[in-house]
Design an enzyme around this catalytic site. Sequence first.
Site, PDB file in Angstrom:
ATOM      1  N   CYS A 138       0.834  -1.207   0.000  1.00  0.00           N
ATOM      2  CA  CYS A 138       0.000   0.000   0.000  1.00  0.00           C
ATOM      3  C   CYS A 138       0.871   1.261   0.000  1.00  0.00           C
ATOM      4  O   CYS A 138       1.554   1.512  -0.975  1.00  0.00           O
ATOM      5  CB  CYS A 138      -0.960  -0.060   1.183  1.00  0.00           C
ATOM      6  N   HIS A 182      -3.481  -5.833   0.960  1.00  0.00           N
ATOM      7  CA  HIS A 182      -2.840  -6.071   2.265  1.00  0.00           C
ATOM      8  C   HIS A 182      -2.832  -7.554   2.644  1.00  0.00           C
ATOM      9  O   HIS A 182      -3.775  -8.032   3.270  1.00  0.00           O
ATOM     10  CB  HIS A 182      -3.607  -5.311   3.350  1.00  0.00           C
ATOM     11  N   GLU A 237      -1.117  -8.900   4.951  1.00  0.00           N
ATOM     12  CA  GLU A 237      -0.970  -9.036   6.407  1.00  0.00           C
ATOM     13  C   GLU A 237      -2.317  -9.002   7.123  1.00  0.00           C
ATOM     14  O   GLU A 237      -2.423  -9.405   8.275  1.00  0.00           O
ATOM     15  CB  GLU A 237      -0.030  -7.944   6.947  1.00  0.00           C
TER      16      GLU A 237
END
Lengths: 79, 225
Positions: free
Chosen positions: B85, B202, B204
Amino acid sequence: MKFSVIITLKKDVLDPQGKVVQQTLQNMGMDSLRNLRQGKYFEIEINELDEDKAKNIIEQMCEKLLVNLIIEDYKIKKL
Amino acid sequence: MNSAVIVFPGSNCDRDIASALTKLQFKNKMVWHKDTELPKSDLIVIPGGFSYGDYLRSGAIAAKSNILKEVIKSAKSGSIVLGICNGFQILIETGLLSGALLRNKNLKFISKDVNLKVVNNNNKFCSKYKKDNIISLNIAHNEGNYFTNKDHLKELEDNELIPFKYCNSKGVISNESNPNGSLNNIAGILNREKNILGMMPHPERMIDDLVSNTDGIDLFSSILN
Protein backbone atom coordinates in the site's frame (compact mmCIF):
# COMPACT_ATOMS: atom_id res chain seq x y z
CA MET A 1 15.24 35.64 -5.50
CA LYS A 2 11.71 34.35 -5.91
CA PHE A 3 10.37 31.83 -8.38
CA SER A 4 7.12 30.13 -9.13
CA VAL A 5 6.84 26.50 -10.16
CA ILE A 6 3.74 25.18 -11.87
CA ILE A 7 3.34 21.43 -12.04
CA THR A 8 0.82 19.85 -14.39
CA LEU A 9 -0.05 16.29 -15.32
CA LYS A 10 1.34 15.19 -18.68
CA LYS A 11 -1.13 15.24 -21.54
CA ASP A 12 -1.71 11.49 -21.73
CA VAL A 13 -2.16 11.05 -17.98
CA LEU A 14 -5.75 10.86 -16.79
CA ASP A 15 -6.73 13.73 -14.46
CA PRO A 16 -9.87 12.55 -12.65
CA GLN A 17 -9.92 15.54 -10.28
CA GLY A 18 -9.70 18.00 -13.15
CA LYS A 19 -12.49 16.10 -14.96
CA VAL A 20 -14.82 16.42 -11.96
CA VAL A 21 -14.08 20.14 -11.59
CA GLN A 22 -14.69 20.58 -15.31
CA GLN A 23 -18.00 18.72 -15.18
CA THR A 24 -19.13 20.75 -12.18
CA LEU A 25 -18.34 24.04 -13.91
CA GLN A 26 -20.17 22.86 -17.01
CA ASN A 27 -23.16 21.84 -14.88
CA MET A 28 -23.09 25.37 -13.44
CA GLY A 29 -23.67 26.70 -16.93
CA MET A 30 -20.11 27.57 -18.00
CA ASP A 31 -20.83 26.30 -21.49
CA SER A 32 -17.75 27.71 -23.19
CA LEU A 33 -15.44 25.58 -21.02
CA ARG A 34 -13.63 23.19 -23.32
CA ASN A 35 -10.95 21.55 -21.20
CA LEU A 36 -9.61 21.83 -17.65
CA ARG A 37 -6.57 20.24 -16.05
CA GLN A 38 -5.66 20.55 -12.37
CA GLY A 39 -2.08 21.12 -11.19
CA LYS A 40 0.14 22.30 -8.32
CA TYR A 41 1.71 25.69 -7.66
CA PHE A 42 4.79 26.53 -5.54
CA GLU A 43 6.40 29.86 -4.66
CA ILE A 44 10.04 29.42 -3.72
CA GLU A 45 12.47 32.01 -2.36
CA ILE A 46 16.18 31.24 -2.40
CA ASN A 47 19.38 32.95 -1.27
CA GLU A 48 21.12 33.31 -4.62
CA LEU A 49 21.68 36.51 -6.61
CA ASP A 50 22.72 34.98 -9.93
CA GLU A 51 19.57 34.19 -11.89
CA ASP A 52 20.98 31.28 -13.89
CA LYS A 53 22.39 29.64 -10.78
CA ALA A 54 19.12 30.21 -8.96
CA LYS A 55 17.11 28.66 -11.77
CA ASN A 56 19.43 25.71 -11.75
CA ILE A 57 18.80 25.13 -8.06
CA ILE A 58 15.03 25.32 -8.56
CA GLU A 59 15.34 22.83 -11.40
CA GLN A 60 17.14 20.41 -9.09
CA MET A 61 14.40 20.85 -6.50
CA CYS A 62 11.84 19.97 -9.15
CA GLU A 63 13.63 16.95 -10.53
CA LYS A 64 14.66 15.52 -7.16
CA LEU A 65 11.47 15.97 -5.18
CA LEU A 66 8.71 18.30 -6.30
CA VAL A 67 7.87 16.66 -9.63
CA ASN A 68 7.17 13.07 -10.54
CA LEU A 69 8.69 13.16 -14.01
CA ILE A 70 6.85 10.05 -15.14
CA ILE A 71 3.47 11.71 -14.92
CA GLU A 72 4.12 15.43 -14.46
CA ASP A 73 5.63 18.40 -16.36
CA TYR A 74 6.83 21.63 -14.73
CA LYS A 75 7.40 25.27 -15.61
CA ILE A 76 9.67 27.66 -13.67
CA LYS A 77 9.09 31.41 -13.75
CA LYS A 78 10.97 34.25 -12.04
CA LEU A 79 8.67 36.43 -9.94
CA MET B 1 14.36 -15.62 9.10
CA ASN B 2 14.93 -12.04 10.26
CA SER B 3 12.65 -9.25 9.16
CA ALA B 4 12.57 -5.48 9.64
CA VAL B 5 9.51 -3.24 9.44
CA ILE B 6 10.18 0.43 8.69
CA VAL B 7 8.03 2.88 10.67
CA PHE B 8 7.28 6.46 9.57
CA PRO B 9 5.21 9.11 11.25
CA GLY B 10 1.79 8.25 9.83
CA SER B 11 2.39 4.53 9.25
CA ASN B 12 -0.67 2.63 10.48
CA CYS B 13 -0.20 -0.93 9.26
CA ASP B 14 3.18 -1.42 10.93
CA ARG B 15 1.76 -3.29 13.94
CA ASP B 16 -0.42 -5.52 11.75
CA ILE B 17 2.48 -6.60 9.59
CA ALA B 18 4.73 -7.05 12.64
CA SER B 19 2.20 -9.32 14.31
CA ALA B 20 1.67 -11.26 11.05
CA LEU B 21 5.42 -11.75 10.64
CA THR B 22 5.87 -12.87 14.26
CA LYS B 23 2.95 -15.28 13.97
CA LEU B 24 4.49 -16.75 10.85
CA GLN B 25 7.86 -17.35 12.58
CA PHE B 26 9.87 -14.33 11.43
CA LYS B 27 12.13 -12.67 13.99
CA ASN B 28 10.98 -9.12 13.49
CA LYS B 29 12.46 -5.74 14.43
CA MET B 30 10.82 -2.33 14.07
CA VAL B 31 13.02 0.38 12.53
CA TRP B 32 12.28 4.10 12.96
CA HIS B 33 12.57 6.30 9.86
CA LYS B 34 15.29 8.47 11.43
CA ASP B 35 17.57 5.48 12.07
CA THR B 36 20.61 5.31 9.86
CA GLU B 37 21.30 1.59 10.13
CA LEU B 38 19.22 -1.43 9.24
CA PRO B 39 19.37 -4.47 11.52
CA LYS B 40 20.51 -7.64 9.73
CA SER B 41 17.39 -8.77 7.97
CA ASP B 42 16.42 -11.17 5.20
CA LEU B 43 13.18 -9.31 4.58
CA ILE B 44 12.50 -5.58 4.75
CA VAL B 45 8.86 -4.49 4.85
CA ILE B 46 7.61 -0.97 4.16
CA PRO B 47 4.12 -0.94 5.66
CA GLY B 48 0.91 0.83 4.74
CA GLY B 49 -0.39 4.06 6.17
CA PHE B 50 -0.05 7.75 5.43
CA SER B 51 3.67 8.44 5.87
CA TYR B 52 4.24 12.16 6.49
CA GLY B 53 0.53 12.76 5.96
CA ASP B 54 0.84 11.95 2.23
CA TYR B 55 2.18 15.50 1.75
CA LEU B 56 3.31 16.46 -1.78
CA ARG B 57 2.59 12.99 -3.23
CA SER B 58 1.94 9.74 -1.38
CA GLY B 59 5.33 8.33 -0.40
CA ALA B 60 7.38 11.23 -1.79
CA ILE B 61 8.71 12.50 1.54
CA ALA B 62 9.27 9.04 3.05
CA ALA B 63 11.34 8.11 -0.01
CA LYS B 64 13.89 10.77 1.04
CA SER B 65 14.14 9.71 4.71
CA ASN B 66 17.36 8.52 6.38
CA ILE B 67 16.45 4.88 6.60
CA LEU B 68 15.33 4.66 2.98
CA LYS B 69 18.92 5.34 1.88
CA GLU B 70 19.85 2.11 3.66
CA VAL B 71 16.82 0.26 2.28
CA ILE B 72 17.78 1.30 -1.25
CA LYS B 73 21.37 0.09 -0.73
CA SER B 74 20.18 -3.19 0.70
CA ALA B 75 17.57 -3.68 -2.04
CA LYS B 76 20.17 -3.03 -4.73
CA SER B 77 22.40 -5.69 -3.21
CA GLY B 78 19.58 -8.22 -3.45
CA SER B 79 17.67 -8.13 -0.14
CA ILE B 80 14.01 -9.08 -0.28
CA VAL B 81 11.87 -5.95 0.02
CA LEU B 82 8.09 -5.90 0.32
CA GLY B 83 6.12 -2.65 0.10
CA ILE B 84 2.42 -2.82 0.91
CA CYS B 85 0.00 0.00 0.00
CA ASN B 86 1.77 3.20 1.11
CA GLY B 87 4.92 1.03 1.10
CA PHE B 88 4.35 0.40 -2.62
CA GLN B 89 3.91 4.14 -3.15
CA ILE B 90 7.19 4.77 -1.31
CA LEU B 91 9.07 2.15 -3.38
CA ILE B 92 7.79 3.87 -6.53
CA GLU B 93 8.97 7.26 -5.26
CA THR B 94 12.47 5.88 -4.53
CA GLY B 95 12.70 4.61 -8.10
CA LEU B 96 13.28 1.02 -6.92
CA LEU B 97 10.05 0.22 -8.76
CA SER B 98 9.00 2.10 -11.89
CA GLY B 99 5.75 3.78 -12.81
CA ALA B 100 3.37 5.87 -10.76
CA LEU B 101 0.36 5.39 -8.50
CA LEU B 102 -2.33 7.90 -9.40
CA ARG B 103 -5.49 8.81 -7.62
CA ASN B 104 -8.21 6.14 -7.91
CA LYS B 105 -10.20 6.61 -11.09
CA ASN B 106 -13.47 7.13 -9.21
CA LEU B 107 -11.77 9.63 -6.84
CA LYS B 108 -12.89 7.61 -3.83
CA PHE B 109 -10.93 6.06 -1.01
CA ILE B 110 -11.67 2.37 -1.53
CA SER B 111 -11.70 0.02 1.44
CA LYS B 112 -12.99 -3.46 0.65
CA ASP B 113 -12.00 -7.04 -0.04
CA VAL B 114 -11.13 -7.70 -3.67
CA ASN B 115 -10.39 -10.80 -5.72
CA LEU B 116 -6.92 -11.19 -7.15
CA LYS B 117 -5.52 -13.63 -9.65
CA VAL B 118 -2.00 -14.89 -9.11
CA VAL B 119 -0.96 -14.39 -12.72
CA ASN B 120 2.72 -15.14 -12.08
CA ASN B 121 4.06 -17.27 -9.25
CA ASN B 122 7.60 -17.66 -10.53
CA ASN B 123 9.11 -15.41 -7.84
CA LYS B 124 10.16 -15.42 -4.17
CA PHE B 125 6.87 -13.95 -2.98
CA CYS B 126 4.35 -16.23 -4.67
CA SER B 127 5.90 -19.70 -5.02
CA LYS B 128 3.40 -21.17 -2.53
CA TYR B 129 0.43 -19.98 -4.59
CA LYS B 130 -0.60 -21.94 -7.65
CA LYS B 131 -0.57 -20.01 -10.91
CA ASP B 132 -4.03 -18.57 -11.64
CA ASN B 133 -5.14 -19.06 -8.02
CA ILE B 134 -7.91 -16.64 -7.10
CA ILE B 135 -7.39 -15.12 -3.68
CA SER B 136 -9.24 -12.47 -1.70
CA LEU B 137 -7.29 -9.67 -0.02
CA ASN B 138 -8.29 -6.32 1.44
CA ILE B 139 -7.48 -3.01 -0.21
CA ALA B 140 -7.67 0.41 1.50
CA HIS B 141 -6.25 3.24 -0.55
CA ASN B 142 -6.88 6.50 -2.37
CA GLU B 143 -3.91 6.34 -4.78
CA GLY B 144 -3.65 2.83 -6.17
CA ASN B 145 -4.27 3.47 -9.82
CA TYR B 146 -1.06 2.09 -11.33
CA PHE B 147 0.28 3.84 -14.42
CA THR B 148 3.40 3.37 -16.50
CA ASN B 149 4.62 3.90 -20.06
CA LYS B 150 4.03 1.38 -22.87
CA ASP B 151 7.59 0.06 -22.95
CA HIS B 152 7.67 -0.60 -19.22
CA LEU B 153 4.22 -2.20 -19.31
CA LYS B 154 5.45 -4.56 -22.02
CA GLU B 155 8.54 -5.34 -19.95
CA LEU B 156 6.35 -6.11 -16.93
CA GLU B 157 4.05 -8.41 -18.92
CA ASP B 158 6.83 -10.13 -20.91
CA ASN B 159 9.08 -10.82 -17.93
CA GLU B 160 6.42 -12.11 -15.51
CA LEU B 161 6.87 -9.10 -13.25
CA ILE B 162 3.17 -8.78 -12.40
CA PRO B 163 2.24 -11.27 -9.68
CA PHE B 164 -1.31 -10.06 -8.96
CA LYS B 165 -4.14 -8.63 -11.07
CA TYR B 166 -7.60 -7.58 -9.91
CA CYS B 167 -10.27 -10.03 -11.10
CA ASN B 168 -13.83 -11.09 -10.28
CA SER B 169 -14.78 -14.16 -8.23
CA LYS B 170 -14.52 -16.33 -11.35
CA GLY B 171 -11.06 -15.04 -12.19
CA VAL B 172 -12.10 -12.80 -15.07
CA ILE B 173 -9.78 -9.80 -15.42
CA SER B 174 -11.85 -6.92 -16.83
CA ASN B 175 -12.77 -3.27 -16.35
CA GLU B 176 -15.66 -4.36 -14.12
CA SER B 177 -13.28 -6.15 -11.77
CA ASN B 178 -10.86 -3.22 -11.66
CA PRO B 179 -11.48 -1.25 -8.45
CA ASN B 180 -9.20 1.76 -9.04
CA GLY B 181 -8.53 2.13 -12.76
CA SER B 182 -5.11 0.49 -12.58
CA LEU B 183 -3.44 -0.20 -15.95
CA ASN B 184 -4.13 -3.83 -17.08
CA ASN B 185 -5.73 -4.42 -13.61
CA ILE B 186 -2.26 -4.44 -12.03
CA ALA B 187 -2.37 -4.86 -8.23
CA GLY B 188 1.36 -5.37 -7.67
CA ILE B 189 4.67 -5.37 -9.53
CA LEU B 190 8.19 -6.74 -9.14
CA ASN B 191 11.48 -5.17 -10.15
CA ARG B 192 13.43 -6.85 -12.94
CA GLU B 193 15.55 -8.85 -10.47
CA LYS B 194 12.35 -9.97 -8.69
CA ASN B 195 13.65 -9.22 -5.17
CA ILE B 196 11.35 -6.22 -4.65
CA LEU B 197 7.56 -6.47 -4.60
CA GLY B 198 5.19 -3.53 -4.30
CA MET B 199 1.47 -4.23 -3.96
CA MET B 200 -1.65 -2.28 -3.03
CA PRO B 201 -3.60 -5.15 -1.35
CA HIS B 202 -2.84 -6.07 2.26
CA PRO B 203 -1.74 -9.71 2.71
CA GLU B 204 -0.97 -9.04 6.41
CA ARG B 205 -4.70 -8.53 7.05
CA MET B 206 -5.50 -11.99 5.69
CA ILE B 207 -3.71 -14.40 8.00
CA ASP B 208 -6.44 -15.34 10.48
CA ASP B 209 -9.87 -16.90 9.84
CA LEU B 210 -11.21 -15.20 12.95
CA VAL B 211 -10.98 -11.73 11.43
CA SER B 212 -10.82 -12.35 7.67
CA ASN B 213 -9.42 -15.26 5.68
CA THR B 214 -5.99 -16.83 5.38
CA ASP B 215 -5.19 -16.02 1.74
CA GLY B 216 -2.25 -13.80 2.76
CA ILE B 217 -0.31 -16.54 4.55
CA ASP B 218 1.13 -18.12 1.41
CA LEU B 219 2.88 -14.87 0.49
CA PHE B 220 4.84 -14.92 3.73
CA SER B 221 5.48 -18.66 3.64
CA SER B 222 6.78 -18.25 0.09
CA ILE B 223 9.35 -15.77 1.43
CA LEU B 224 10.24 -18.13 4.30
CA ASN B 225 10.75 -20.87 1.78
